[in-house]
Design an enzyme around this catalytic site. Sequence first.
Site, PDB file in Angstrom:
ATOM      1  N   GLU A   1       0.833  -1.211   0.000  1.00 19.53           N
ATOM      2  CA  GLU A   1       0.000   0.000   0.000  1.00 19.53           C
ATOM      3  C   GLU A   1       0.866   1.259   0.000  1.00 19.53           C
ATOM      4  O   GLU A   1       1.743   1.422   0.862  1.00 19.53           O
ATOM      5  CB  GLU A   1      -0.914  -0.006   1.242  1.00 19.53           C
ATOM      6  CG  GLU A   1      -1.851   1.184   1.293  1.00 19.53           C
ATOM      7  CD  GLU A   1      -2.849   1.123   2.451  1.00 19.53           C
ATOM      8  OE1 GLU A   1      -3.195   0.011   2.901  1.00 19.53           O
ATOM      9  OE2 GLU A   1      -3.258   2.200   2.899  1.00 19.53           O
TER      10      GLU A   1
ATOM     11  N   LYS B   1      -6.998  -0.749  11.582  1.00 18.06           N
ATOM     12  CA  LYS B   1      -6.439  -1.194  10.288  1.00 18.06           C
ATOM     13  C   LYS B   1      -5.208  -0.355   9.954  1.00 18.06           C
ATOM     14  O   LYS B   1      -4.185  -0.861   9.504  1.00 18.06           O
ATOM     15  CB  LYS B   1      -7.510  -1.062   9.195  1.00 18.06           C
ATOM     16  CG  LYS B   1      -7.117  -1.635   7.850  1.00 18.06           C
ATOM     17  CD  LYS B   1      -6.349  -0.662   6.972  1.00 18.06           C
ATOM     18  CE  LYS B   1      -5.997  -1.274   5.632  1.00 18.06           C
ATOM     19  NZ  LYS B   1      -5.101  -0.421   4.843  1.00 18.06           N
TER      20      LYS B   1
ATOM     21  N   ASP C   1       4.762 -14.050  11.745  1.00 20.32           N
ATOM     22  CA  ASP C   1       3.454 -14.511  11.290  1.00 20.32           C
ATOM     23  C   ASP C   1       2.430 -13.388  11.480  1.00 20.32           C
ATOM     24  O   ASP C   1       1.932 -13.170  12.584  1.00 20.32           O
ATOM     25  CB  ASP C   1       3.091 -15.758  12.125  1.00 20.32           C
ATOM     26  CG  ASP C   1       1.755 -16.353  11.750  1.00 20.32           C
ATOM     27  OD1 ASP C   1       0.948 -15.689  11.080  1.00 20.32           O
ATOM     28  OD2 ASP C   1       1.505 -17.508  12.155  1.00 20.32           O
TER      29      ASP C   1
ATOM     30  N   HIS D   1      -2.185  10.919  -0.330  1.00 22.30           N
ATOM     31  CA  HIS D   1      -2.375   9.740  -1.184  1.00 22.30           C
ATOM     32  C   HIS D   1      -2.363  10.078  -2.664  1.00 22.30           C
ATOM     33  O   HIS D   1      -2.084   9.234  -3.505  1.00 22.30           O
ATOM     34  CB  HIS D   1      -3.725   9.079  -0.866  1.00 22.30           C
ATOM     35  CG  HIS D   1      -3.682   8.223   0.363  1.00 22.30           C
ATOM     36  ND1 HIS D   1      -4.683   7.361   0.707  1.00 22.30           N
ATOM     37  CD2 HIS D   1      -2.745   8.086   1.322  1.00 22.30           C
ATOM     38  CE1 HIS D   1      -4.380   6.742   1.832  1.00 22.30           C
ATOM     39  NE2 HIS D   1      -3.212   7.180   2.227  1.00 22.30           N
TER      40      HIS D   1
HETATM   41  C1  MEV Z   1      -5.529   3.440   5.283  1.00 18.25           C
HETATM   42  O1  MEV Z   1      -4.878   2.246   4.905  1.00 18.25           O
HETATM   43  C2  MEV Z   1      -5.496   3.596   6.781  1.00 18.25           C
HETATM   44  C3  MEV Z   1      -6.325   4.763   7.326  1.00 18.25           C
HETATM   45  O2  MEV Z   1      -7.665   4.685   6.842  1.00 18.25           O
HETATM   46  C4  MEV Z   1      -6.292   4.632   8.828  1.00 18.25           C
HETATM   47  C5  MEV Z   1      -7.236   5.553   9.577  1.00 18.25           C
HETATM   48  O3  MEV Z   1      -8.256   5.993   9.007  1.00 18.25           O
HETATM   49  O4  MEV Z   1      -6.943   5.812  10.757  1.00 18.25           O
HETATM   50  C6  MEV Z   1      -5.767   6.095   6.876  1.00 18.25           C
END
Ligand code: MEV
Length: 443
Positions: A85, A277, A293, A390
Site C-alpha cells: 500500500e 487497520k 506470522d 495519497h
Molecule cells: C488506510 O490504509 C489507513 C487509514 O484509513 C487509517 C485511519 O483511518 O486511521 C488512513
Amino acid sequence: MKDPIKGFSKLSKAAKLEWLVTNNFEDADAARSVLTGYWHDDETLQKRHDEFIENTMSNYYMPYGVAPNFQINGKLYTIPMAIEESSVVAAAAKSASFWMERGGFKAEVMGTQKIGHVHFMYTGDASALKDEFDVLEEDLRAATAELTSNMEARGGGITSIKLVDATDRLDDYYQLEVTFETCDSMGANFINSNLEEMAKCLQTFAQNHERLDANALEVVMRILSNYTPNCLVRASVSCKIEELASEGVSAEEFARKFKRAIAIANAEPYRATTHNKGIMNGIDAVIIATGNDFRAVEAACHTHAARSGSYKSLTGCAVENGIFTFWIEIPLALGVVGGLTKLHPLVVKSLEMLGNPDAEELMGIVAVSGLAQNFAALRALVTTGIQKGHMKMHLMNILTQLEATPEEKIHIATYFKDKVPHHREVVNYFCELRGVPVPKVGQ
Ligand code: MEV
C-alpha cells in the site's frame, strides 16, 4: 467446469506448471511467461523459496521499503517494511522524524508469556479430576521434560499448568491451560509439541487412576492460542502540547481533536476497525519484513481490541498538565529465531538492519511502527485529510497504467500539483498531451 486432478502434489514443479497453465488460463503461454518471469535466476535461491510452502509455482513480489530515523529508547533504527500500500512507508518516516525531534519513542515489554490448551470433555466425576490434579501435573511435567530441556537451558520452558473447569461456557468442557516462555522464538512448534505430549499423558493418567473414568474423557484438540494477553508491549511518545502545532492547526486544537479521534474510535466500532487497520499497516509491514506470522499478530491484536466486550482503539491518548501522551499496548508474540528468520535472505537482512534484536526488542520496534502509523493517520485526518498525501501516489499509479513516459509523468504531475487527480481527468489530460483520442468510459 474444470476436471479435478488427482495426485497433483506428487507431480514435479514443471508438470504442475503445465497442468496449471493449460487447464486454468485461456492463453497458456502468456500465463507461463508471467509465472516463470518471477522465478529467481539463482536456482538455489529459487529452490529455497519453492520449499517454504507446497505447490510453489512462482514468487509473489511485495515492495520492500525502509523508514529511517526511528529513535526508540534512545537508539536509532531504520525499519524495514514489506507492504503493497502506497503512503504507509512515507507516513512511518514522517512520524519517525516528527518524534525524533521531540525525544523519540519509548518501548517497554510488559510480559512475554505464551499460552496453549489441551481442550477436553469429561463426563465423569469432576471433583476426582480436580483432586488428582497435583499428581497429574507431576506426570505432565515428567512427560514433557525431554521436550523442554533445551528451552529451559535458554531460560524458558513451561511456566504453569492449570486445570480449567469451563463447564459454565460449554457442557463437560475442561482445559489444561499451559503457559510458556519461549525466549527468542515465537514458539508455536515448541508449544504444540508439548501440548500433544500432555494430551497423551492425560489419557494415560485417566486410564491408570481408579477415581477417573477414561471412557468419560475425550481430548478434542491441543493447540497454542494466538491470543497472548500476557505477551504484551507498550510503546509511547509524549511532548509539551505547544510542540504539536501542525498543518495550519494550533497546538491546542490539534491535541484536542487528536484525543477526540481516539475517543470516537473507542465509541464506534466502525471507526475503530479503520483506526486499527491503519495501525496494522505499520505492524504487518514490519512483521512480514522480519519473517514473522502476521496472521497470528492480526488475530491477537483484534481480540485484544475487543477484550472489553466491544471493539475499541488499540491506541490511547492523554492531554494532562500541558503534556500530550500517546501510546499503544498490544500483544505481540514474535520470534527472531526459527521459522523463516534464518532461511529467507531478506528476513536475515531485515534483522541485521535492526541490529539483530532479540524478541523483546523486536516487540518494541513493531509496536512503535504501529503507533507511528496511527499518529500519521490521525494527524492527517484531523488536519488536512488523508487524500492530499495519497494523491501523488494515486496519480503515479494511473500514469503507470497508461504507460506514460518519464517525461509525460513529470509534465502531468506538474499540471496536477494543486488539483485533485480524478481518474477521468488524468486520462483526458494524458490523451490531450499525446494527441490521441480519449477512450470511451469503460474502455
Ligand atoms: C488506510 O490504509 C489507513 C487509514 O484509513 C487509517 C485511519 O483511518 O486511521 C488512513
